[in-house]
Design a protein around this motif. Structure first.
Motif, short mmCIF file in Angstrom:
data_model
loop_
_atom_site.label_atom_id
_atom_site.label_comp_id
_atom_site.label_asym_id
_atom_site.label_seq_id
_atom_site.Cartn_x
_atom_site.Cartn_y
_atom_site.Cartn_z
N ILE A 59 0.83 -1.20 0.00
CA ILE A 59 0.00 0.00 0.00
C ILE A 59 0.86 1.26 0.00
O ILE A 59 0.60 2.21 -0.73
N LEU A 214 -6.41 -2.54 3.35
CA LEU A 214 -6.96 -2.00 2.11
C LEU A 214 -7.83 -0.77 2.37
O LEU A 214 -7.86 0.17 1.58
N GLY A 218 -4.38 3.55 2.52
CA GLY A 218 -4.29 4.75 1.71
C GLY A 218 -4.62 6.01 2.49
O GLY A 218 -4.00 7.06 2.30
N PRO A 314 -7.64 -6.00 -6.79
CA PRO A 314 -7.56 -4.54 -6.96
C PRO A 314 -7.33 -4.13 -8.41
O PRO A 314 -7.91 -3.13 -8.87
N ARG A 326 -9.28 5.43 -4.58
CA ARG A 326 -9.94 5.30 -3.28
C ARG A 326 -11.11 4.32 -3.32
O ARG A 326 -11.27 3.49 -2.43
N GLY A 329 -9.82 0.68 -3.43
CA GLY A 329 -9.41 0.13 -2.14
C GLY A 329 -10.59 -0.35 -1.32
O GLY A 329 -10.55 -1.43 -0.72
#
Length: 493
Positions: A59, A214, A218, A314, A326, A329
């Motif tokens: 990540i 996940l 971020g 992903p 975004r 995720g």
């Protein structure tokens, strides 16, 4: 309540009379209030911590690298997510003032895969040592080493790539100590009627950790800076160690906080199982054992599908569904959170069927494996044909994860049934095959997608489903749930 004389009489009697069955049933119903379930939740927290540490670099590396961030995702084929990704992380770096590095895509690939370099050699010796000497210090040491090294990743990144690679290799070995050694604990702590639920509660921490990374990874990189993803999850691991060492013991007989009633129940439940570890390993007998090979083949085939989905969910959501970074995720995390819940529910259902004598143990293992493999694979095959609908695609991915979780109460823990005294060694052996699948499956998927971006996804899902079904057929034919002769203590030694 039973008197002391009654208790001694039940423990000394080798037959299961009606009083003994009543006592076991009473304690079985107490469930989550027991110390053994507390141990399962501690292991769940440990697995949660380990999996967050496994995935945090995947990540954070997008924020750690300056202009090459987008190329670190080898199969991101659409331009719009690429632009969004660069703009998003450029803002992140400016806001958090975190350092960035000029790592080439090749260096990024080495860094991401370095965690697995030592993993191919570590599982078997780790499982053997945990089985002979006990899992408390093997698992605890692995968790502590991995967590402390996670805290030092930002410093190692500043120092140089070589030091970061070495740190990640050591961290990978330490994580294997946790993931392999923990199964030796259940040999002495898990009554047969609760084995599925205890192992699935502990194992669900893996999906829970994947889900949280996940979702939150971020956001942490954006708001606090990428170093904090290592500080926070490394700190959680260190906090787990403060719980692990004082509360976890290899044997319920030596635990200072366990009640006499629970100790007696576990002892009576395992009285007819040979759980004592042995120094010698019946390698020749293991090689000739078809029930063991059934588990090995099933393990490899199921992890082929799982590794494919872990690596490419992903990417599939970002490239095929055109989701931004975004949203990708959040959507990628949904299958894992549903899978986490269903792993536990599957374990509870398996033990319910066994305790009520509705189905035999071997039938439960094969039934759960068959449902998990056939439904999860069958749902993935038509996935490319519903890609025009984001909601339908996500529903298929979630359902696939839900049914796939049933295998954790099937073939994936069957090794505890056929050879409890070699559980640690066998778990290490099975992890080797899972790592091989994890190395080959994403590579094959990348080849198909690279050849044809549209038909490639169809071929990826078809291949994964076909391999999974082949493993299921082999397991259904040769799988067993009885303790094998080679796993029993030899009286002439």
């Amino acid at each position: 309540m039973s008197t002391g004389a009654d208790i001694k009489e039940r423990v000394g009697d080798s037959s299961h009379d009606s009083n003994s069955n009543m006592t076991q049933e009473q304690f079985f119903k107490k469930g989550f209030c027991s110390l053994r379930h507390g141990l399962a939740f501690i292991l769940q927290l440990c697995n949660f911590s380990i999996y967050t540490q496994q995935m945090n670099l995947s990540i954070a590396i997008t924020a750690m690298v300056n202009t090459t961030a987008a190329t670190s995702q080898p199969n991101a084929s659409t331009e719009r997510p690429l632009t969004d990704s660069q703009d998003f992380w450029n803002e992140t770096v400016q806001e958090s003032m975190a350092p960035v590095y000029d790592w080439t895509p090749e260096i990024q690939g080495i860094l991401l895969s370095s965690l697995s370099y030592g993993s191919f050699l570590a599982p078997i010796p780790t499982g053997y040592v945990a089985g002979v000497f006990g899992a408390k210090y093997v698992v605890g040491a692995g968790l502590l080493i991995s967590s402390v090294l996670t805290l030092f990743i930002p410093l190692a990144a500043d120092t140089g790539v070589a030091l970061l690679i070495v740190l990640r290799v050591i961290q990978g070995i330490a994580q294997v100590m946790v993931l392999t050694g923990q199964y030796s604990i259940w040999v002495k702590w898990a009554p047969p009627l609760e084995r599925s639920q205890l192992t699935t509660i502990a194992g669900s921490g893996a999906m829970l950790g994947t889900f949280l990374v996940l979702i939150a990874g971020g956001l942490l990189c954006q708001t606090l800076g990428w170093p904090y993803i290592f500080y926070i999850f490394g700190g959680i691991g260190c906090a787990c160690c403060l719980i692990w060492f004082p509360l976890v013991y290899d044997d319920p007989q030596n635990h200072p906080f366990i009640s006499a009633a629970e100790k007696r129940y576990i002892g009576c439940s395992l009285a007819h199982e040979d759980c004592s570890p042995g120094w010698s390993l019946p390698i020749k007998a293991m090689v000739k054992s078809l029930p063991l090979w059934a588990i090995v083949v099933s393990y490899f085939c199921q992890y082929w599908l799982l590794s494919t989905m872990m690596a490419y969910t992903p990417t599939y959501i970002g490239s095929v569904l055109q989701a931004n970074l975004r949203d990708s995720g959040i959507l990628s995390a949904l299958p894992f959170v549903f899978g986490c819940v269903c792993i536990i529910l599957g374990g509870l259902l398996a033990d319910f069927l066994l305790s009520r004598k509705i189905l035999r143990l071997v039938t439960i293992r094969k039934l759960f494996t068959a449902i998990g493999v056939l439904v999860s694979s069958g749902i993935l095959v038509p996935l490319p044909w519903v890609s025009s609908s984001r909601s339908t695609t996500m529903a298929f991915l979630v359902l696939s994860s839900v049914f796939c979780s049933l295998c954790d109460s099937g073939a994936l823990i069957n090794f505890l049934d056929i050879a409890p005294r070699y559980a640690g060694f066998l778990k290490g052996l099975l992890q080797i095959f899972s790592y091989i699948a994890g190395a080959v499956a994403p590579t094959a998927a990348g080849f198909f997608i690279g050849q044809d971006p549209e038909l490639g996804w169809r071929n990826v899902f078809l291949l994964a489903a076909a391999i999974d079904v082949v493993g299921l057929l082999f397991y259904l034919v040769f799988g067993q749930a009885e303790v094998q002769d080679w796993a029993k203590e030899q009286t002439h030694l």
